[in-house]
Scaffold this motif. Structure first.
Motif, short mmCIF file in Angstrom:
data_model
loop_
_atom_site.label_atom_id
_atom_site.label_comp_id
_atom_site.label_asym_id
_atom_site.label_seq_id
_atom_site.Cartn_x
_atom_site.Cartn_y
_atom_site.Cartn_z
N CYS A 191 0.82 -1.22 0.00
CA CYS A 191 0.00 0.00 0.00
C CYS A 191 0.85 1.26 0.00
O CYS A 191 0.60 2.19 -0.73
N GLY A 192 1.86 1.29 0.86
CA GLY A 192 2.66 2.48 1.06
C GLY A 192 3.43 2.93 -0.18
O GLY A 192 3.78 4.09 -0.30
N THR A 214 0.66 5.03 -2.17
CA THR A 214 -0.18 5.99 -1.48
C THR A 214 0.65 6.90 -0.59
O THR A 214 1.53 6.42 0.11
N ARG A 215 0.35 8.17 -0.61
CA ARG A 215 1.05 9.11 0.26
C ARG A 215 0.67 8.84 1.71
O ARG A 215 -0.50 8.90 2.08
N THR A 216 1.69 8.55 2.52
CA THR A 216 1.48 8.16 3.91
C THR A 216 2.24 9.10 4.83
O THR A 216 3.42 9.35 4.63
N TRP A 217 1.55 9.60 5.84
CA TRP A 217 2.17 10.41 6.89
C TRP A 217 1.93 9.72 8.22
O TRP A 217 1.06 8.85 8.33
N GLU A 222 6.39 6.48 2.28
CA GLU A 222 6.34 5.47 1.24
C GLU A 222 7.67 5.46 0.48
O GLU A 222 8.37 6.45 0.41
N PHE A 243 -1.51 13.92 1.81
CA PHE A 243 -1.44 12.52 2.21
C PHE A 243 -2.82 11.90 2.10
O PHE A 243 -3.83 12.60 2.10
N ARG A 258 -3.12 8.50 3.72
CA ARG A 258 -3.17 7.60 4.87
C ARG A 258 -2.39 8.23 6.02
O ARG A 258 -1.36 8.86 5.81
N VAL A 286 4.43 0.66 9.73
CA VAL A 286 3.62 0.87 8.53
C VAL A 286 3.73 -0.35 7.61
O VAL A 286 2.73 -0.86 7.12
N ASP A 288 0.83 -2.95 6.47
CA ASP A 288 0.54 -3.19 5.05
C ASP A 288 0.56 -4.68 4.73
O ASP A 288 -0.25 -5.15 3.93
N CYS A 330 -3.87 -3.91 0.46
CA CYS A 330 -4.84 -2.98 -0.17
C CYS A 330 -5.88 -3.73 -0.97
O CYS A 330 -5.67 -4.74 -1.52
#
Length: 160
Positions: A2-3, A6-9, A25, A100, A102, A151, A155, A160
């Motif tokens: 997923c990471g 997808t923009r992850t913070w 990510e 982000f 996520r 994270v 995942d 996802c």
């Protein structure tokens, strides 16, 4: 994973300080903008009370190392809510701007409970990972490694 798409913070907070990690990510760490944003509560009496609380050895802790496990009530609790609301509002602006998609949240139990009360609905929906842990005092490298490991683990557990 997923990471990687997808923009992850991640939000790491203890109720007094917040560290927001960006670019979690693979391959998207920005060299033009810092990968970590830091905020600190403006509630000076909250800092004063928590930093005077005896630590593990029975002695007062230094002002820059507050004892955050103290259960806050009254005015102190209001300060924690105000800080959580400010952080949530900042994060929600970034979510709305598409910075982000996520959000992972790492905080002690009381702080998580306060965040749940203060986060707007759409920001809450972006939270995919939540851990009841205080990581705020880790150094930049250690914090980033710990958060990325959590994270990635999340995942793998929930593809996802």
């Amino acid at each position: 994973m997923c990471g990687s798409r997808t923009r992850t913070w991640a939000l790491v907070t203890d109720g007094l300080r917040a560290r927001i990690l960006r670019g979690l990510e693979a391959g998207t760490i920005s060299h033009r903008a810092p990968t970590e944003l830091i905020a600190r509560t403006r509630a000076q009496h909250l800092w004063a009370v928590l930093s005077e609380t005896p630590g593990p050895g029975g002695r007062a802790r230094a002002g820059n190392a507050p004892q955050t496990s103290v259960r806050a009530t009254g005015p102190l609790l209001r300060d924690l809510h105000d800080f959580a609301r400010d952080i949530a509002a900042d994060l929600d602006r970034h979510r709305h701007a598409g910075d982000f998609r996520r959000l992972a949240v790492f905080a002690p139990a009381q702080t998580l409970a306060i965040l749940h009360q203060e986060m707007p609905r759409l920001l809450t929906a972006a939270v995919f990972l939540e851990r009841e842990v205080d990581l705020i005092s880790l150094g930049e490298t250690g914090l980033r490694r710990s958060v990325i490991a959590e994270v990635r683990k999340s995942d793998r557990e929930r593809p996802c």
